[in-house]
Structure formats: C-alpha cells, structure tokens
Write a protein that holds these residues in place. Sequence first.
Motif, mmCIF file in Angstrom:
data_model
loop_
_atom_site.group_PDB
_atom_site.id
_atom_site.type_symbol
_atom_site.label_atom_id
_atom_site.label_comp_id
_atom_site.label_asym_id
_atom_site.label_seq_id
_atom_site.Cartn_x
_atom_site.Cartn_y
_atom_site.Cartn_z
ATOM 1 N N ASP A 177 0.746 -0.984 -0.320
ATOM 2 C CA ASP A 177 0.092 -0.090 0.080
ATOM 3 C C ASP A 177 0.829 1.212 -0.100
ATOM 4 O O ASP A 177 0.645 2.333 -0.765
ATOM 5 C CB ASP A 177 -0.883 0.103 1.219
ATOM 6 C CG ASP A 177 -2.286 -0.785 1.100
ATOM 7 O OD1 ASP A 177 -2.413 -1.462 -0.191
ATOM 8 O OD2 ASP A 177 -2.910 -1.325 2.120
ATOM 9 N N LEU A 178 1.872 1.181 0.874
ATOM 10 C CA LEU A 178 2.815 2.505 0.791
ATOM 11 C C LEU A 178 3.707 2.597 -0.501
ATOM 12 O O LEU A 178 3.549 3.799 -0.923
ATOM 13 C CB LEU A 178 3.849 2.156 1.853
ATOM 14 C CG LEU A 178 5.105 3.433 2.067
ATOM 15 C CD1 LEU A 178 4.588 4.714 2.347
ATOM 16 C CD2 LEU A 178 6.269 2.610 2.727
ATOM 17 N N PHE A 179 4.099 1.695 -0.859
ATOM 18 C CA PHE A 179 4.541 1.790 -2.412
ATOM 19 C C PHE A 179 3.625 2.205 -3.619
ATOM 20 O O PHE A 179 3.860 2.976 -4.558
ATOM 21 C CB PHE A 179 5.202 0.585 -2.770
ATOM 22 C CG PHE A 179 6.559 0.280 -2.119
ATOM 23 C CD1 PHE A 179 7.859 1.271 -2.370
ATOM 24 C CD2 PHE A 179 6.728 -0.815 -1.589
ATOM 25 C CE1 PHE A 179 8.946 1.101 -1.772
ATOM 26 C CE2 PHE A 179 7.995 -0.875 -0.646
ATOM 27 C CZ PHE A 179 9.108 -0.142 -0.761
ATOM 28 N N ALA A 180 2.311 1.599 -3.490
ATOM 29 C CA ALA A 180 1.494 2.163 -4.337
ATOM 30 C C ALA A 180 0.872 3.660 -4.085
ATOM 31 O O ALA A 180 0.755 4.348 -5.231
ATOM 32 C CB ALA A 180 -0.071 1.218 -4.085
ATOM 33 N N ILE A 181 0.819 4.109 -2.906
ATOM 34 C CA ILE A 181 0.607 5.630 -2.714
ATOM 35 C C ILE A 181 1.885 6.317 -3.361
ATOM 36 O O ILE A 181 1.671 7.479 -3.940
ATOM 37 C CB ILE A 181 0.602 5.860 -1.224
ATOM 38 C CG1 ILE A 181 -0.717 5.426 -0.747
ATOM 39 C CG2 ILE A 181 0.835 7.364 -0.882
ATOM 40 C CD1 ILE A 181 -1.706 6.372 -1.068
ATOM 41 N N LEU A 182 3.053 5.926 -3.391
ATOM 42 C CA LEU A 182 4.322 6.679 -3.790
ATOM 43 C C LEU A 182 4.136 6.521 -5.402
ATOM 44 O O LEU A 182 4.450 7.586 -6.044
ATOM 45 C CB LEU A 182 5.473 5.928 -3.255
ATOM 46 C CG LEU A 182 5.732 5.996 -1.778
ATOM 47 C CD1 LEU A 182 7.346 5.431 -1.531
ATOM 48 C CD2 LEU A 182 6.043 7.484 -1.237
ATOM 49 N N ILE A 183 3.841 5.570 -5.780
ATOM 50 C CA ILE A 183 3.708 5.674 -7.510
ATOM 51 C C ILE A 183 2.408 6.395 -7.786
ATOM 52 O O ILE A 183 2.718 7.096 -8.577
ATOM 53 C CB ILE A 183 3.073 3.941 -7.830
ATOM 54 C CG1 ILE A 183 4.448 3.184 -7.675
ATOM 55 C CG2 ILE A 183 2.526 4.151 -9.233
ATOM 56 C CD1 ILE A 183 3.980 1.767 -7.700
ATOM 57 N N ILE A 184 1.328 6.391 -6.910
ATOM 58 C CA ILE A 184 0.136 7.498 -7.322
ATOM 59 C C ILE A 184 0.507 8.957 -7.051
ATOM 60 O O ILE A 184 0.524 9.634 -8.115
ATOM 61 C CB ILE A 184 -1.107 7.254 -6.479
ATOM 62 C CG1 ILE A 184 -1.703 5.886 -6.790
ATOM 63 C CG2 ILE A 184 -1.836 8.100 -6.785
ATOM 64 C CD1 ILE A 184 -2.557 5.242 -5.846
ATOM 65 N N ALA A 185 1.545 9.244 -6.146
ATOM 66 C CA ALA A 185 2.032 10.700 -6.162
ATOM 67 C C ALA A 185 3.086 11.028 -6.927
ATOM 68 O O ALA A 185 3.057 12.176 -7.547
ATOM 69 C CB ALA A 185 2.544 10.782 -4.613
ATOM 70 N N VAL A 186 3.782 10.077 -7.505
ATOM 71 C CA VAL A 186 5.079 10.540 -8.305
ATOM 72 C C VAL A 186 4.374 10.510 -9.853
ATOM 73 O O VAL A 186 4.800 11.231 -10.603
ATOM 74 C CB VAL A 186 6.209 9.369 -8.133
ATOM 75 C CG1 VAL A 186 7.206 9.756 -8.923
ATOM 76 C CG2 VAL A 186 6.773 9.780 -6.728
ATOM 77 N N PHE A 187 3.933 9.189 -10.271
ATOM 78 C CA PHE A 187 3.461 9.256 -11.537
ATOM 79 C C PHE A 187 2.329 9.641 -12.047
ATOM 80 O O PHE A 187 1.954 9.713 -13.332
ATOM 81 C CB PHE A 187 3.879 7.481 -11.923
ATOM 82 C CG PHE A 187 5.159 7.221 -11.668
ATOM 83 C CD1 PHE A 187 6.108 7.313 -12.767
ATOM 84 C CD2 PHE A 187 5.504 6.296 -10.514
ATOM 85 C CE1 PHE A 187 7.588 6.754 -12.474
ATOM 86 C CE2 PHE A 187 6.893 5.962 -10.338
ATOM 87 C CZ PHE A 187 7.707 6.324 -11.350
ATOM 88 N N PHE A 188 1.454 9.838 -11.063
ATOM 89 C CA PHE A 188 0.088 10.389 -11.676
ATOM 90 C C PHE A 188 -0.349 11.450 -10.959
ATOM 91 O O PHE A 188 -1.472 11.667 -10.620
ATOM 92 C CB PHE A 188 -1.085 8.963 -11.355
ATOM 93 C CG PHE A 188 -0.684 7.738 -11.940
ATOM 94 C CD1 PHE A 188 -1.008 7.756 -13.204
ATOM 95 C CD2 PHE A 188 -0.247 6.697 -11.097
ATOM 96 C CE1 PHE A 188 -0.858 6.493 -13.802
ATOM 97 C CE2 PHE A 188 0.173 5.643 -11.648
ATOM 98 C CZ PHE A 188 -0.337 5.349 -13.067
ATOM 99 N N THR A 189 0.523 12.419 -10.973
ATOM 100 C CA THR A 189 0.164 13.825 -10.802
ATOM 101 C C THR A 189 0.913 14.749 -11.633
ATOM 102 O O THR A 189 1.975 14.577 -12.207
ATOM 103 C CB THR A 189 1.157 14.202 -9.229
ATOM 104 O OG1 THR A 189 0.544 13.368 -8.179
ATOM 105 C CG2 THR A 189 0.967 15.649 -8.793
ATOM 106 N N SER A 190 0.033 15.703 -11.999
ATOM 107 C CA SER A 190 0.286 16.589 -13.107
ATOM 108 C C SER A 190 -0.575 18.004 -12.641
ATOM 109 O O SER A 190 -1.414 18.080 -11.986
ATOM 110 C CB SER A 190 0.022 16.227 -14.376
ATOM 111 O OG SER A 190 -1.588 16.099 -14.595
ATOM 112 N N ASP A 191 0.135 19.172 -13.175
ATOM 113 C CA ASP A 191 -0.710 20.154 -13.088
ATOM 114 C C ASP A 191 -0.695 20.778 -11.605
ATOM 115 O O ASP A 191 -2.101 20.966 -11.113
ATOM 116 C CB ASP A 191 -2.046 20.496 -13.936
ATOM 117 C CG ASP A 191 -1.402 20.229 -15.090
ATOM 118 O OD1 ASP A 191 -0.656 20.631 -15.735
ATOM 119 O OD2 ASP A 191 -2.647 19.590 -15.867
ATOM 120 N N ILE A 192 0.311 20.785 -11.048
ATOM 121 C CA ILE A 192 0.336 21.127 -9.361
ATOM 122 C C ILE A 192 -0.173 22.457 -9.038
ATOM 123 O O ILE A 192 0.301 23.465 -9.584
ATOM 124 C CB ILE A 192 1.254 20.652 -8.671
ATOM 125 C CG1 ILE A 192 1.830 19.110 -8.911
ATOM 126 C CG2 ILE A 192 1.433 20.879 -7.080
ATOM 127 C CD1 ILE A 192 3.168 18.679 -8.335
#
Length: 466
Positions: A181-196
């Motif tokens: 779950d922790l690594f999944a959250i990191l993947i979501i935060a790093v790879f599926f974030t744009s236009d901050i």
Amino acid sequence: MSAPSKNDRKALGRLTLPERNFVANALRAETVGGVLLLVAAIAALVWANVPALRHSYETVSHFHLGPASLGLDLSLQHWAADGLLAVFFFVAGIELKRELVAGDLRDPKAAALPVIAAVCGMAVPALVYTVVNVVGDGAMDGWAVPTATDIAFALAVLAVLGTSLPSALRAFLLTLAVVDDLFAILIIAVFFTSDINFAALAGAVVGLGVFYLLTRKRVRGWYLYVPLALVIWALMYNSGIHATIAGVAMGLMLRCHREEGERQSPGEHIEHLVRPLSAGFAVPLFALFSAGVVVSGGAVGDVFTRPETLGIVLGLVVGKAVGIFGGTWLTARFTKASLSDELAWPDVFAVASLAGIGFTVSLLIDELAFDGDATLTAEGKAAVLIGSLIAAVLSGVLLKMRNAKYRALWEEEERDDDLDGIPDIYEKDKPEYHQRMAEIYEKKAAEHRRLAEAAAGASDGDERPA
C-alpha cells in the motif's frame, strides 16, 4: 554437515504472542471487510450487466454533487475513489506506522523479508506488463495497474475457502500488503500527478503541520480533527495530487507506541474506531461504483488479445507470484535465513499467488492510468477482475492441497490445555507451565482412579449372592 551458525534465523517463523494476537484481531476485521467487498463487487457486476438496470447504474455513478466553488462538484464514482478511499489509506497509514514502531518492521532484519518481497512483487508485474506491451505494441500507461495487492479481498478468499493458514503466513501476507500500500501511494503521488496547484498544496502541508502539532501536544477531541482532516483532504485534492495521499499522511503522523499506563496508543484507538467505516462502508462503496464493467463474451476475449489488458492479467497472476516468491527466496538465500521447519516453499508460493488479487488499488490506478480513454479504462477494469479471479482460484487450489497440514499447525498454535488463555506453545519453556500441567494430569489421574475403584466396587456388589 556443518553446525548452523548462531546468526542463522528462521524466515516466517512463529510470531511473538502480542504480535500473534494483533494479527488475529486485524485479520478478523479485514476478513469481514473482504466479504463485504466481494458482495459489493458482485452487486456492481450484476447491476451493470442486467439490461434493465444498466442505465440506472450509469446514472447513479455519474450523478454529481458537492460545492463547485470549492472545486468539489464530483460524481459519486469520483467521490468514492478520491474521498472514501482516503479513509482506507488513512487506516493503511496507521497500520504501516504501527508496523514501523511496534511490529515486525521495527527490526531491520525482520523487515527485510516483507519489504524485499513487496518490492519484487511490484517490480516483476510492472516488468511483465512492459514486456507484453513492448512486444504487442500496446500503451505503456498501465504498467502500475498490476502492482497492487488487495489484502481485504485476499483474506475474504481465505475466509470463503476456510483455510486454516498458520499465523506466520497470515502475518507475512498482512505486512506484505501494508508495504505494498505504501509503495502504491508513492507510485500514485510520483507518476500520476500533474498540473500542481502549489497554493493548495502549501495549504495542505500547513494543515498537516497543524495536525501533527495537535497530536504531539496530546490535544483531544474529534470535533477538532475531523474538520481539519476534511480541509486537508480538500486542499490536497485541489492541489492536483491524489487526495488519498492526505489520508496516508495523517495516518503516519499518529502515535502508535504505547506509553506507561496506556492500554492502547492513540493510533490503535483511532484505527479501532475508523476500521469498521473503512472496511464496512468506504471500500465496498468504492467497489460498487468501480467494478461495474460490462462483461460479454467478446469483452472477455479482448482481455486476452489486447496487450494492455493481457499485461494486467499476466502481471497479477504470474508477475505477483514470481516476484514475491523470488524476493522471499533471495532474501532467505543471502541473509542466512532458513524457512521455518513447519513450512515448505510451496506454501510461500501459494501466498504469493494469493497476493495477485489486486482489485481495490488496481482499479484506482487503472482509472488514473487510462484517464481520458473510457474504453481502455473499462477493459482495464475487466482485466483486473479477471486477473484477480484467476489468482484467487490458483491460490485456493494450492492452499487446499496443504490444508490438512495448515489445520494441524493452527490447532497446535491454538491449543490451551491448562485453560489460562495463553496458547501452550508459548509457555512450554516456562517452569510454571510444566507445574500447572503436572497438577492437571494428577487431577485427571486421580479422577480415573476414583472411577475405576467405583466400577470395581459395583462389580463386586453384583457378584454377591442375594
């Protein structure tokens, strides 16, 4: 044969008594939630595939509500994915914090096994997906979809099968899923974030800082924390970073170690209160609005012919099993850790196959990965469902083959001949245990002698002449 080194240790050996009790309680709650999750997924599939009901499913899923002025005019499906799953990840954050400060992960040597297994169990499925799509000239966007493990659904499968899995394997699966779950959250935060939106992100960070200070100052009162949590969540959502990050961040900030005189730490207490909301409402409702994909013969065929969906299925079924098993074997091989005498490597492979049930987080990542392509999003969800089903059936068959052995191990772990509430297996090295057992056996022997004498007296009486 050389004598074993004093540095050798057992991988997946028996848990300590406090850890065993915690795992038993946590998995009992996860199993109930998993059954509800299974029911919600089936209901979604029926609702979306019955022609008379299909239109109503789409209407309800896409019904919008919320304040548009705050950027929160979302569909019910969107609220379930971004809002309710934040509760799920909040509980996951507390579980991870507890593992880090009071569980297996606090010891680097003990943490190496589930952490390496989890990393390999995410890297290999991503690699499988990548290879399939490079060869098949498919879209690379979905590489992260098969990397997740759904602990609730996996334990629901165990509950349905009735498998008496030993506590060490159950704890391994639970810890593995928490790290996952922790690594999944990191993947979501790093790879599926744009236009901050940096202003909203700064506000969320300030809110998290206030949340942290309140917990450290021992300030109590749900009327403070709940509104603050909602503000943090709304700011995180508007920042462009997936809102579930707010949930796991707040979970990690709670104190999960007990101080003198405490029966429960604040983290344990809050987890006890929030887990039923997560397992009984948030996650099943997310499944209800996410698992409703139209399934037909042609659609199922497309899952096994289209590279994106085939990569998801093979990633969950093959990649998860090979990655986790391989990571566990390599850790045991290069850290002088031998497998527990009570288990065999096929047991590890069976649990690794069970981790191929991706479902909740895989569905979430699917929506993020294929955002903007409704057809591929729906086909990706179908692939997640099919891959999870295959993994469940495969692991179920493997576990059933060893069920008699598991049941014997479980009965030995639960045996309590002296009726003191502590399993005998944890007391066999204590002199007072042997003294209690000697007293019990003496009482039983005296009772047997009394019954034998009474029976002999009755027999003599029968032989006397009237």
